[in-house]
Design an enzyme around this catalytic site. Structure first.
Site, PDB file in Angstrom:
ATOM      1  CB  SER A 188     -57.628  95.256   9.868  1.00  0.00           C
ATOM      2  OG  SER A 188     -57.461  95.400  11.266  1.00  0.00           O
ATOM      3  CG  ASP A 216     -60.383  93.661  21.592  1.00  0.00           C
ATOM      4  OD1 ASP A 216     -59.569  92.764  21.860  1.00  0.00           O
ATOM      5  OD2 ASP A 216     -60.928  93.773  20.468  1.00  0.00           O
ATOM      6  N   GLY A 266     -66.346  97.864   9.745  1.00  0.00           N
ATOM      7  CA  GLY A 266     -67.024  98.833  10.605  1.00  0.00           C
ATOM      8  C   GLY A 266     -66.134 100.001  10.956  1.00  0.00           C
ATOM      9  CE  LYS A 310     -54.177  90.464  16.070  1.00  0.00           C
ATOM     10  NZ  LYS A 310     -55.323  90.619  16.992  1.00  0.00           N
TER      11      LYS A 310
END
Length: 244
Positions: A139, A25, A195, A83
């Site tokens: 998330s 990103d 992560g 998305k």
């Protein structure tokens, strides 16, 4: 019937013995595309796919990404993480542009529903023989407010209309487990949140996911290859346990 995208990503995973999808990103206008090219070159033995987000698309442009994807099209599957969440016409045009740029699959929200929404995306997917991945949960904590209460319905949408996979968070493994129970092996499960966002490497796979989406832990590492190897070692231990 197994889709072309599903066959391709599973074939790559088997060939490379990797369950890592790199999330990229970065948005530095002068450096993002160069950094992505460098990572794709150095990590070619360690990644199954590359998921490219809107910040990179907006800074690098589709023409630049088209050239990069063409260079590495035999090495990776490329996923456009836009998305998608619009009406059918806009979804159709957006999907066509992304597929024509070389992306193998597009990520879309499922909460927009099929009629007048997702149908445009699926129409282009069928016409161009590409993939669709539906977000059933995210998330971040805020996903619990509006998205998570509809997880079961969103999974059913993905199953009913023939999506290739879903996104479910490694940060809340109970959702991954629920999706796995509902979908069995009919949907690929891809888990972000590993992560930097807090889930340990392998959390998604332990809960039944097929792939882990990992971004800043690798892209921000001073040694991305060593970090990818660290992740793969942990994945190997978990997959060995799953096979028992």
């Amino acid at each position: 019937m197994e889709s072309g995208f599903r066959k391709r990503i599973l074939k790559k995973a088997f060939e490379k013995n990797s369950r890592i999808i790199l999330a990229f990103d970065d948005h530095d206008e002068d450096d993002a595309l160069g950094k992505l090219n460098t990572l794709c070159e150095s990590l070619r033995e360690h990644l199954t796919g590359v998921k490219i987000g809107l910040p990179t698309m907006l800074s690098a442009g589709l023409n630049g990404l088209r050239m990069m994807i063409n260079r590495f099209k035999d090495e990776y599957v490329f996923i456009a993480d836009v998305k998608m969440a619009d009406i059918s016409y806009v979804n159709s045009v957006t999907a066509r542009l992304l597929y024509e740029a070389g992306f193998d699959a597009v990520v879309s929200h499922g909460f927009i529903g099929y009629e007048g929404g997702l149908d445009g995306l699926f129409r282009e997917t069928g016409r161009l023989a590409r993939g669709v991945i539906i977000v059933v949960s995210m998330s971040h904590v805020g996903s619990r407010e509006f998205i998570d209460p509809g997880v079961e319905k969103l999974v059913q949408v993905a199953l009913t209309y023939g999506a290739d996979g879903v996104v479910a968070p490694a940060t809340r493994t109970q959702i991954v487990e629920k999706v796995k129970k509902m979908a069995e092996n009919s949907l690929l499960i891809m888990t972000p949140g590993v992560g930097v966002q807090g889930a340990p490497y392998g959390a998604g796979l332990s809960a039944g996911a097929d792939f882990e989406i990992i971004g800043r832990s690798i892209t921000g590492s001073p040694n991305p290859v060593e970090k990818a190897l660290e992740v793969r070692r942990q994945h190997g231990r978990i997959l060995a346990q799953r096979a028992c």
